[in-house]
Design a protein around this motif. Structure first.
Motif, PDB file in Angstrom:
ATOM      1  N   ARG A  96      -3.059   1.643   8.524  1.00  0.00           N
ATOM      2  CA  ARG A  96      -3.627   1.904   7.212  1.00  0.00           C
ATOM      3  C   ARG A  96      -2.736   1.735   6.102  1.00  0.00           C
ATOM      4  O   ARG A  96      -3.086   1.551   4.957  1.00  0.00           O
ATOM      5  CB  ARG A  96      -4.355   3.146   6.991  1.00  0.00           C
ATOM      6  CG  ARG A  96      -5.847   3.075   8.161  1.00  0.00           C
ATOM      7  CD  ARG A  96      -6.368   4.355   8.166  1.00  0.00           C
ATOM      8  NE  ARG A  96      -6.662   5.015   6.793  1.00  0.00           N
ATOM      9  CZ  ARG A  96      -7.049   6.344   6.683  1.00  0.00           C
ATOM     10  NH1 ARG A  96      -7.075   7.027   7.668  1.00  0.00           N
ATOM     11  NH2 ARG A  96      -7.482   6.560   5.524  1.00  0.00           N
ATOM     12  N   ARG A 148       0.875  -1.277  -0.051  1.00  0.00           N
ATOM     13  CA  ARG A 148      -0.065   0.095   0.214  1.00  0.00           C
ATOM     14  C   ARG A 148       0.714   1.319   0.032  1.00  0.00           C
ATOM     15  O   ARG A 148       0.649   2.319  -0.772  1.00  0.00           O
ATOM     16  CB  ARG A 148      -1.030  -0.044   1.169  1.00  0.00           C
ATOM     17  CG  ARG A 148      -2.122  -1.070   1.039  1.00  0.00           C
ATOM     18  CD  ARG A 148      -3.017  -0.782   2.173  1.00  0.00           C
ATOM     19  NE  ARG A 148      -3.705   0.422   2.071  1.00  0.00           N
ATOM     20  CZ  ARG A 148      -4.965   0.801   2.675  1.00  0.00           C
ATOM     21  NH1 ARG A 148      -5.169  -0.008   3.480  1.00  0.00           N
ATOM     22  NH2 ARG A 148      -5.474   1.688   2.383  1.00  0.00           N
ATOM     23  N   LEU A 172      -0.893  10.919   7.597  1.00  0.00           N
ATOM     24  CA  LEU A 172      -0.861   9.738   6.740  1.00  0.00           C
ATOM     25  C   LEU A 172      -0.096  10.054   5.403  1.00  0.00           C
ATOM     26  O   LEU A 172       0.785   9.101   4.922  1.00  0.00           O
ATOM     27  CB  LEU A 172      -2.517   9.255   6.211  1.00  0.00           C
ATOM     28  CG  LEU A 172      -2.449   7.692   5.767  1.00  0.00           C
ATOM     29  CD1 LEU A 172      -1.939   6.776   6.885  1.00  0.00           C
ATOM     30  CD2 LEU A 172      -3.950   7.716   5.308  1.00  0.00           C
ATOM     31  N   ARG A 216      -3.423   3.128  14.759  1.00  0.00           N
ATOM     32  CA  ARG A 216      -4.250   2.823  13.887  1.00  0.00           C
ATOM     33  C   ARG A 216      -4.269   3.651  12.715  1.00  0.00           C
ATOM     34  O   ARG A 216      -4.643   2.842  11.395  1.00  0.00           O
ATOM     35  CB  ARG A 216      -6.029   3.013  14.293  1.00  0.00           C
ATOM     36  CG  ARG A 216      -6.257   1.796  15.441  1.00  0.00           C
ATOM     37  CD  ARG A 216      -7.909   1.814  15.695  1.00  0.00           C
ATOM     38  NE  ARG A 216      -7.887   3.108  16.641  1.00  0.00           N
ATOM     39  CZ  ARG A 216      -7.867   3.010  18.110  1.00  0.00           C
ATOM     40  NH1 ARG A 216      -7.604   1.645  18.745  1.00  0.00           N
ATOM     41  NH2 ARG A 216      -8.231   4.106  18.927  1.00  0.00           N
ATOM     42  N   ILE A 217      -3.994   4.686  12.548  1.00  0.00           N
ATOM     43  CA  ILE A 217      -3.584   5.419  11.186  1.00  0.00           C
ATOM     44  C   ILE A 217      -2.560   4.953  10.581  1.00  0.00           C
ATOM     45  O   ILE A 217      -2.539   4.794   9.236  1.00  0.00           O
ATOM     46  CB  ILE A 217      -3.319   7.102  11.517  1.00  0.00           C
ATOM     47  CG1 ILE A 217      -4.839   7.450  12.237  1.00  0.00           C
ATOM     48  CG2 ILE A 217      -2.883   7.694  10.312  1.00  0.00           C
ATOM     49  CD1 ILE A 217      -4.604   8.914  12.669  1.00  0.00           C
TER      50      ILE A 217
END
Length: 278
Positions: A262, A116, A229, A258-259
């Motif tokens: 991703r 990603r 992010l 949690r960010i």
């Protein structure tokens, strides 16, 4: 890479990075104190490299910690310890008994199978800054405002507060120091800017094929826009393009973790920081 091998890799990084940054090392029993020579980031004390892996290694005692604290006070350097909980479990009780407060942070490593970061579209407002970039002074100031108001909630400090903070006399030495690190390849800094105003910035510091992402902070008034992010994704993409194989970071808290998840980061342990209580 097994979890034990991964943690050993991070241990080597934590031991090597201060030396690469100009610090000298003083071994005090089972602990190593890193002391910055000249201008630069103040460093920490941590377990001697390899000590936790020895079958005959003693547990770190309160007396060991107090010896390091005495040396830090003698040198007038920060009374700070940093280590990985899973690698040296005995150190937490010792530093707490010595009167220090311990902060715990999720230690996260980019999953090698995660594509990603490479596939995430580049954010139009994010770019890597050069050593002489006009935005560098603001970029090293934004994290100061961000960490003064921790968390992910939108805050009050915005462009006006940044303009004031950027005029502080301490900013220019910090900008010059980071500029030198960029020029020498010891750090890479990325920033998100809109209309010439830096809203978020962060860095990664490579040592060989390992890099730590550090200091990612968003101007409190600009939070909840995905800028942290995007900056982290830019740093990760650059690191991977430069041949880095292991990218890791310490998240501020579980919400921030949690960010980062991703982007493909996963929990690998717990980073502990000990310092005097306020």
């Amino acid at each position: 890479m097994t979890e034990k091998t991964l943690l050993s890799t991070l241990e080597r990084y934590y031991d090597t990075a201060p030396r690469a940054g100009g610090a000298r090392a003083e071994d005090i029993g089972p602990l190593t104190l890193f002391v910055q020579e000249g201008a630069g980031w103040p460093y920490y004390a941590r377990p001697v490299l390899g000590a936790p892996d020895r079958a005959d290694a003693p547990e770190v005692s309160v007396a060991d910690v107090e010896r390091v604290l005495a040396r830090q006070r003698e040198l007038k350097v920060p009374e700070s310890f940093e280590w990985v909980a899973e690698t040296t479990p005995s150190l937490r009780a010792a530093v707490e008994a010595a009167g220090l407060h311990v902060h715990a942070h999720p230690l996260m490593v980019l999953d090698p199978a995660a594509a990603r970061p490479r596939l995430l579209p580049a954010h139009p407002d994010v770019r890597v800054l050069g050593a002489d970039d006009a935005l560098l002074g603001a970029a090293v100031t934004v994290p100061m405002l961000a960490f003064a108001a921790p968390g992910t909630a939108v805050g009050e400090a915005g462009p006006a507060e940044l303009a004031v903070a950027a005029q502080d006399p301490s900013v220019e030495p910090r900008r010059a120091r980071v500029s030198g690190m960029i020029a020498s390849g010891r750090t890479v800094l990325a920033a998100a800017a809109q209309g010439g105003v830096v809203l978020c910035s962060g860095q990664y510091n490579p040592v060989g094929q390992v890099a730590e992402v550090v200091g990612v902070g968003t101007l409190p008034a600009a939070r909840r826009r995905g800028l942290a992010l995007a900056v982290t994704a830019a740093l990760v993409s650059d690191a991977l393009a430069q041949g880095v194989r292991t990218v890791f970071l310490s998240a501020g808290d579980e919400d921030v973790a949690r960010i980062y998840a991703r982007l493909g980061f996963r929990r690998a342990g717990t980073a502990l920081i000990a310092e005097p209580s306020l």
